[in-house]
Enzyme design. Sequence first.
Site, PDB file in Angstrom:
ATOM      1  N   LYS A 209       0.735  -1.106  -0.075  1.00 51.04           N
ATOM      2  CA  LYS A 209       0.005  -0.441   0.225  1.00 51.04           C
ATOM      3  C   LYS A 209       1.315   1.364   0.186  1.00 51.04           C
ATOM      4  O   LYS A 209       1.864   1.804   0.483  1.00 51.04           O
ATOM      5  CB  LYS A 209      -0.730  -0.300   0.928  1.00 51.04           C
ATOM      6  CG  LYS A 209      -0.439  -0.229   3.056  1.00 51.04           C
ATOM      7  CD  LYS A 209      -0.530   1.095   3.396  1.00 51.04           C
ATOM      8  CE  LYS A 209       0.043   2.332   3.582  1.00 51.04           C
ATOM      9  NZ  LYS A 209       0.868   3.121   4.220  1.00 51.04           N
TER      10      LYS A 209
ATOM     11  N   HIS B 257      -0.778  -4.547   6.149  1.00 50.99           N
ATOM     12  CA  HIS B 257      -0.265  -5.172   7.275  1.00 50.99           C
ATOM     13  C   HIS B 257      -0.742  -5.004   8.254  1.00 50.99           C
ATOM     14  O   HIS B 257      -1.005  -6.399   9.075  1.00 50.99           O
ATOM     15  CB  HIS B 257       0.971  -4.660   7.820  1.00 50.99           C
ATOM     16  CG  HIS B 257       1.342  -3.920   8.209  1.00 50.99           C
ATOM     17  ND1 HIS B 257       1.332  -2.393   7.813  1.00 50.99           N
ATOM     18  CD2 HIS B 257       1.734  -3.084   9.367  1.00 50.99           C
ATOM     19  CE1 HIS B 257       1.656  -1.299   8.512  1.00 50.99           C
ATOM     20  NE2 HIS B 257       2.035  -1.776   9.696  1.00 50.99           N
TER      21      HIS B 257
ATOM     22  N   LYS C  37      -1.723  -7.994  12.112  1.00 57.32           N
ATOM     23  CA  LYS C  37      -1.577  -7.831  13.028  1.00 57.32           C
ATOM     24  C   LYS C  37      -3.006  -9.273  14.091  1.00 57.32           C
ATOM     25  O   LYS C  37      -4.118  -8.895  13.970  1.00 57.32           O
ATOM     26  CB  LYS C  37      -2.124  -7.028  14.004  1.00 57.32           C
ATOM     27  CG  LYS C  37      -1.036  -5.503  13.313  1.00 57.32           C
ATOM     28  CD  LYS C  37      -1.274  -4.218  13.466  1.00 57.32           C
ATOM     29  CE  LYS C  37      -0.391  -2.691  13.688  1.00 57.32           C
ATOM     30  NZ  LYS C  37       0.826  -3.146  13.692  1.00 57.32           N
TER      31      LYS C  37
ATOM     32  N   GLU D 221       0.490   7.783  16.676  1.00 59.29           N
ATOM     33  CA  GLU D 221       2.137   7.670  16.816  1.00 59.29           C
ATOM     34  C   GLU D 221       3.181   8.920  17.214  1.00 59.29           C
ATOM     35  O   GLU D 221       2.678   9.750  17.395  1.00 59.29           O
ATOM     36  CB  GLU D 221       2.793   7.494  15.373  1.00 59.29           C
ATOM     37  CG  GLU D 221       1.814   6.020  14.432  1.00 59.29           C
ATOM     38  CD  GLU D 221       2.832   6.124  13.368  1.00 59.29           C
ATOM     39  OE1 GLU D 221       3.199   5.609  12.209  1.00 59.29           O
ATOM     40  OE2 GLU D 221       2.131   6.202  11.667  1.00 59.29           O
TER      41      GLU D 221
ATOM     42  N   ASP E  48      -2.187   7.820   3.798  1.00 57.52           N
ATOM     43  CA  ASP E  48      -1.031   6.386   4.028  1.00 57.52           C
ATOM     44  C   ASP E  48      -1.131   6.256   4.895  1.00 57.52           C
ATOM     45  O   ASP E  48      -1.414   5.040   5.316  1.00 57.52           O
ATOM     46  CB  ASP E  48      -0.153   7.170   5.085  1.00 57.52           C
ATOM     47  CG  ASP E  48       1.574   6.898   5.141  1.00 57.52           C
ATOM     48  OD1 ASP E  48       2.166   5.879   5.150  1.00 57.52           O
ATOM     49  OD2 ASP E  48       1.696   6.827   6.675  1.00 57.52           O
TER      50      ASP E  48
ATOM     51  N   HIS F 263      -5.355   1.511   6.549  1.00 57.90           N
ATOM     52  CA  HIS F 263      -5.597   0.618   7.410  1.00 57.90           C
ATOM     53  C   HIS F 263      -6.451   0.599   8.047  1.00 57.90           C
ATOM     54  O   HIS F 263      -7.017   0.354   9.008  1.00 57.90           O
ATOM     55  CB  HIS F 263      -3.868   0.966   8.609  1.00 57.90           C
ATOM     56  CG  HIS F 263      -2.750   1.353   7.864  1.00 57.90           C
ATOM     57  ND1 HIS F 263      -2.584  -0.154   6.747  1.00 57.90           N
ATOM     58  CD2 HIS F 263      -1.646   1.596   7.987  1.00 57.90           C
ATOM     59  CE1 HIS F 263      -1.042  -0.391   7.228  1.00 57.90           C
ATOM     60  NE2 HIS F 263      -0.257   0.782   7.322  1.00 57.90           N
TER      61      HIS F 263
ATOM     62  N   LYS G 272       0.769  11.524  13.581  1.00 59.18           N
ATOM     63  CA  LYS G 272       2.433  11.049  13.713  1.00 59.18           C
ATOM     64  C   LYS G 272       2.531  12.642  14.870  1.00 59.18           C
ATOM     65  O   LYS G 272       2.127  13.507  15.041  1.00 59.18           O
ATOM     66  CB  LYS G 272       3.193  11.418  12.384  1.00 59.18           C
ATOM     67  CG  LYS G 272       3.032  10.526  11.075  1.00 59.18           C
ATOM     68  CD  LYS G 272       4.055  10.530  10.195  1.00 59.18           C
ATOM     69  CE  LYS G 272       4.254   9.251   9.219  1.00 59.18           C
ATOM     70  NZ  LYS G 272       4.447   7.276  10.067  1.00 59.18           N
TER      71      LYS G 272
HETATM   72  N1  LIG Z   1       9.164   1.237   4.914  1.00 63.89           N
HETATM   73  C1  LIG Z   1       8.032   1.413   5.648  1.00 63.89           C
HETATM   74  O1  LIG Z   1       7.567   0.660   6.713  1.00 63.89           O
HETATM   75  C2  LIG Z   1       6.653   0.805   4.297  1.00 63.89           C
HETATM   76  C3  LIG Z   1       6.744   0.921   3.179  1.00 63.89           C
HETATM   77  N2  LIG Z   1       5.419   0.925   2.783  1.00 63.89           N
HETATM   78  C4  LIG Z   1       5.335   0.802   0.831  1.00 63.89           C
HETATM   79  O2  LIG Z   1       6.539  -0.302   0.408  1.00 63.89           O
HETATM   80  C5  LIG Z   1       7.653   0.937  -0.852  1.00 63.89           C
HETATM   81  C6  LIG Z   1       9.058   0.472  -0.372  1.00 63.89           C
HETATM   82  O3  LIG Z   1       8.825   0.745   0.865  1.00 63.89           O
HETATM   83  P1  LIG Z   1      10.294   1.859   1.276  1.00 63.89           P
HETATM   84  O4  LIG Z   1      10.941   0.356   1.424  1.00 63.89           O
HETATM   85  O5  LIG Z   1      10.007   3.005   2.390  1.00 63.89           O
HETATM   86  O6  LIG Z   1      11.206   2.768   0.092  1.00 63.89           O
HETATM   87  P2  LIG Z   1      12.727   3.106   0.459  1.00 63.89           P
HETATM   88  O7  LIG Z   1      13.267   3.921  -0.607  1.00 63.89           O
HETATM   89  O8  LIG Z   1      13.804   2.304   1.984  1.00 63.89           O
HETATM   90  O9  LIG Z   1      13.380   1.803  -0.695  1.00 63.89           O
HETATM   91  C7  LIG Z   1      13.086   1.279  -2.250  1.00 63.89           C
HETATM   92  C8  LIG Z   1      13.495  -0.042  -2.855  1.00 63.89           C
HETATM   93  O10 LIG Z   1      13.328   0.288  -4.058  1.00 63.89           O
HETATM   94  C9  LIG Z   1      14.652  -0.090  -4.663  1.00 63.89           C
HETATM   95  N3  LIG Z   1      14.328   1.050  -5.697  1.00 63.89           N
HETATM   96  C10 LIG Z   1      14.037   2.346  -6.326  1.00 63.89           C
HETATM   97  N4  LIG Z   1      14.253   2.353  -8.156  1.00 63.89           N
HETATM   98  C11 LIG Z   1      14.036   1.105  -8.533  1.00 63.89           C
HETATM   99  C12 LIG Z   1      14.509   0.610 -10.175  1.00 63.89           C
HETATM  100  N5  LIG Z   1      14.599   1.349 -10.719  1.00 63.89           N
HETATM  101  N6  LIG Z   1      14.822  -1.162  -9.891  1.00 63.89           N
HETATM  102  C13 LIG Z   1      15.296  -1.855  -8.686  1.00 63.89           C
HETATM  103  N7  LIG Z   1      14.707  -1.211  -7.674  1.00 63.89           N
HETATM  104  C14 LIG Z   1      14.388  -0.088  -7.233  1.00 63.89           C
HETATM  105  C15 LIG Z   1      15.828   0.968  -4.569  1.00 63.89           C
HETATM  106  O11 LIG Z   1      17.241   0.419  -4.087  1.00 63.89           O
HETATM  107  P3  LIG Z   1      18.165   1.277  -4.874  1.00 63.89           P
HETATM  108  O12 LIG Z   1      18.072   2.978  -5.229  1.00 63.89           O
HETATM  109  O13 LIG Z   1      19.655   0.463  -4.773  1.00 63.89           O
HETATM  110  O14 LIG Z   1      17.330   0.627  -6.733  1.00 63.89           O
HETATM  111  C16 LIG Z   1      15.703   0.021  -2.613  1.00 63.89           C
HETATM  112  O15 LIG Z   1      15.666  -0.525  -2.252  1.00 63.89           O
HETATM  113  C17 LIG Z   1       6.663   2.319  -0.827  1.00 63.89           C
HETATM  114  O16 LIG Z   1       5.214   2.482  -1.547  1.00 63.89           O
HETATM  115  C18 LIG Z   1       6.412   2.718   0.729  1.00 63.89           C
HETATM  116  O17 LIG Z   1       4.907   3.135   0.860  1.00 63.89           O
HETATM  117  C19 LIG Z   1       4.539   0.917   2.916  1.00 63.89           C
HETATM  118  C20 LIG Z   1       4.552   0.533   4.177  1.00 63.89           C
HETATM  119  C21 LIG Z   1       5.662   0.293   4.987  1.00 63.89           C
HETATM  120  O1  LIG Z   2       1.905   1.732   6.577  1.00 61.97           O
HETATM  121  C1  LIG Z   2       2.062   2.279   7.521  1.00 61.97           C
HETATM  122  O2  LIG Z   2       1.879   1.814   8.590  1.00 61.97           O
HETATM  123  C2  LIG Z   2       2.839   2.703   9.815  1.00 61.97           C
HETATM  124  C3  LIG Z   2       2.884   2.043  11.319  1.00 61.97           C
HETATM  125  O3  LIG Z   2       1.768   1.735  11.663  1.00 61.97           O
HETATM  126  P1  LIG Z   2       2.665   0.544  12.946  1.00 61.97           P
HETATM  127  O4  LIG Z   2       2.398  -1.234  12.759  1.00 61.97           O
HETATM  128  O5  LIG Z   2       3.674   1.210  13.214  1.00 61.97           O
HETATM  129  O6  LIG Z   2       1.160   0.873  13.356  1.00 61.97           O
HETATM  130  C4  LIG Z   2       3.308   4.154  10.101  1.00 61.97           C
HETATM  131  O7  LIG Z   2       3.821   4.432  10.017  1.00 61.97           O
HETATM  132  C5  LIG Z   2       3.582   4.316   8.089  1.00 61.97           C
HETATM  133  O8  LIG Z   2       3.569   5.936   8.104  1.00 61.97           O
HETATM  134  C6  LIG Z   2       1.968   3.750   7.665  1.00 61.97           C
HETATM  135  O9  LIG Z   2       3.228   4.317   5.565  1.00 61.97           O
END
Ligand SMILES: NC(=O)C1=CN([C@@H]2O[C@H](COP(=O)(O)OP(=O)(O)OC[C@H]3O[C@@H](n4cnc5c(N)ncnc54)[C@H](OP(=O)(O)O)[C@@H]3O)[C@@H](O)[C@H]2O)C=CC1
Ligand SMILES: O=C1O[C@H](COP(=O)(O)O)[C@@H](O)[C@H](O)[C@H]1O
Length: 480
Positions: free
Chosen positions: A144, A174, A178, A212, A231, A236, A336
Site C-alpha cells: 500500500k 499489514h 496483526k 504515533e 498513508d 489501515h 504522527k
Molecule cells: N518503509 C515502510 O515501513 C513501509 C513502506 N511501504 C511502501 O513500500 C514501498 C517501499 O518503501 P521503502 O522500503 O520505505 O522505500 P525505500 O526508498 O527505502 O526503498 C526503495 C527500494 O526500491 C529500490 N528501487 C528503486 N528504484 C528501483 C528500480 N528502478 N529498480 C529496482 N529497484 C529500485 C531501491 O534500491 P535502489 O535505489 O538501489 O535501486 C530500494 O531498495 C513504498 O511504496 C512504501 O510506500 C508500505 C508500508 C510500510
Molecule cells: O503503513 C504504515 O504504517 C506505519 C504504522 O504501522 P504500525 O504497525 O507501526 O502501527 C506508519 O508509520 C507508516 O507511515 C505507514 O506507511
Amino acid sequence: MSISCDILVFGGTGDLALHKLLPALYHLHRGGRLHTATRILALARGNHSREAYQALAERRCRAQVARSDFDDATWRSFAERLDYFAMDASQSADFGRLGKRLGDDAERVRVYYLATAPDLFEAIASHLRIAGLAGAKARIVLEKPIGHSLESARAINAAIGAVFDESRVFRIDHYLGKETVQNLMALRFANALFEPVWRAGHIDHVQISVCETLGVENRGAYYDQAGAMRDMIQNHLLQLLCLVAMEAPVRFDAEAVRNEKVKILEALKPICGLDVRDKTVRGQYTAGKIGGQEVPAYYFEKNVDNDSDTETLVAVQAEIDNWRWAGVPFYLRTGKRLARKTSEILIQFKPVPHHLFGNGEANRLLIRLQPEERISLQLMAKNPGKGMHLQPVELDLNLADAFNKQRRWDAYERLLLDVIEGDSTLFMRRDEVEAAWHWIDPIIEGWQQHYQRPRPYAAGSNGPEQLQSLLERHDRAWNE
Ligand SMILES: NC(=O)C1=CN([C@@H]2O[C@H](COP(=O)(O)OP(=O)(O)OC[C@H]3O[C@@H](n4cnc5c(N)ncnc54)[C@H](OP(=O)(O)O)[C@@H]3O)[C@@H](O)[C@H]2O)C=CC1
Ligand SMILES: O=C1O[C@H](COP(=O)(O)O)[C@@H](O)[C@H](O)[C@H]1O
C-alpha cells in the site's frame, strides 16, 4: 512447513525490505516454517555482492529481532537462502537476465514482492510477462498505498490484472496481519454475547485511533506527496472500520470475508464539498518534544517542502448508510508526532435507558492493538460498603498473558506465510481498494476546493484543538 518457492523482493535494499520483510522471513525460518528449498532473492539497482548483501541484511535483522530470538547458527542457515541480484526494474532487458538467473522451472512457485514505490508496479508486471516469468504459479504482492487516487489505483489494478489473475494478486495491508485485528473477528463472530448489541440501537459511536510518536523519519519524499489520509486512513483505518462494521461472512475464506468488507466501504456516506469543514480535521506538526527530545517541525524534515501543506494528522467523522449502522458516527483519527503511541478501537455503548442508581457511565469496549494487545470491557460496579455508589471497573484481557506470553507473530510473518500458501483472506481485493479511494477522493478534493489548510499542532501534544471539538460538539470525547 510451507511449500518450496522463490521469494523475489523488488526493492530489497529499501527500508521496508530490511526493516520488516527480512526479519519476518528470519522468524519464519527460525520457526521451521519455510521449506528447506525456499530461496530469497533481493533485487535493486545498487551493486552488491551476495556477501555484502548478506552482511547488510544481518546488520538490519540483528537490530530488529529481539536478542533472545537471534543466534548466529540460525542466521547462517537463513543466510544460505539469501541472495542478491542487481537490476533496474524499469528496464525490460534486465528481466531477461533475471529469467536466466532463475532458470526455467515452470512448476516452481514464485512470489514477487514489490517493495518499491508504486510507480514501478505497472512496469514490473509487464516486464515479468514479457520475460515469461508470470506463469500460473507466480504470485505478486503489492504494498500500500495502491496509487494516490481512484484513477491511479484503477490504472495500477488494470495493469496488474492484465498479467496476474485476481487470485494471484496479494494487496498487503499489514494491519490485517496483526493478531489483535484478527482477534476482532474472533471476538465478534465466535462469541454470541456481542452480536445482539452490535448495532445502532445499542452503540452510541465508535472511535478508531492510530496515534504515533514517530515523525516521517527518512520517508519525507514519499510522505509529502501522500499525507496521513492516503498513508493511513485509505487503507489501515478503513480496514479496521470494515472489520468492526461488517456482517458475519458465511465462511472464513477470502471471497466471503472480502464480499462483506466491500459492502461496508460502498455504504460509507460521501463527505463532499463543504462537509469537509464539519466532518474532518487536518493537522500538521510543528516543533516540539517527544520523550524529552526536541524534534523539528514537519516542514523542516528531510525531503519535505518548506511550504508543505501535507497533513500529518487526520480525523474524520464517517457514517455507514446501512440498516445496522445508520446514525452511528465512526470517528477515525491518525497522526504522527503525538503524545503517545497507541492503536485502538473503542466501542461506546449507549447508557442504560433508566438510571436506577443515579448517574452511571455507559459501557465501553476497548480493543487495544498497540502497544499492548488487550481487550477490556468497562462495566459499572457497586463500590464496597453502604449505599449504592457505582464506579466503572474494567474486565480486562491481556492477550499476551492469556496465551502464556508466547511470542506474538509480527504482521508480516503471518502475511508472508499466507502468500506462500496462496491464502488471500487477509489481503485487499481490487474492488475494496477502489471503493476506499472512491470515498477518500472527494474529501481530498473538498480540502483543495475550500482551502482547508492543516491546523498546526506541537509535536508531543494531543493534536490541534479542532480535533477535540470534532467530538465535543456532540458531547463526546476521544479516549485518551
Ligand atoms: N518503509 C515502510 O515501513 C513501509 C513502506 N511501504 C511502501 O513500500 C514501498 C517501499 O518503501 P521503502 O522500503 O520505505 O522505500 P525505500 O526508498 O527505502 O526503498 C526503495 C527500494 O526500491 C529500490 N528501487 C528503486 N528504484 C528501483 C528500480 N528502478 N529498480 C529496482 N529497484 C529500485 C531501491 O534500491 P535502489 O535505489 O538501489 O535501486 C530500494 O531498495 C513504498 O511504496 C512504501 O510506500 C508500505 C508500508 C510500510
Ligand atoms: O503503513 C504504515 O504504517 C506505519 C504504522 O504501522 P504500525 O504497525 O507501526 O502501527 C506508519 O508509520 C507508516 O507511515 C505507514 O506507511
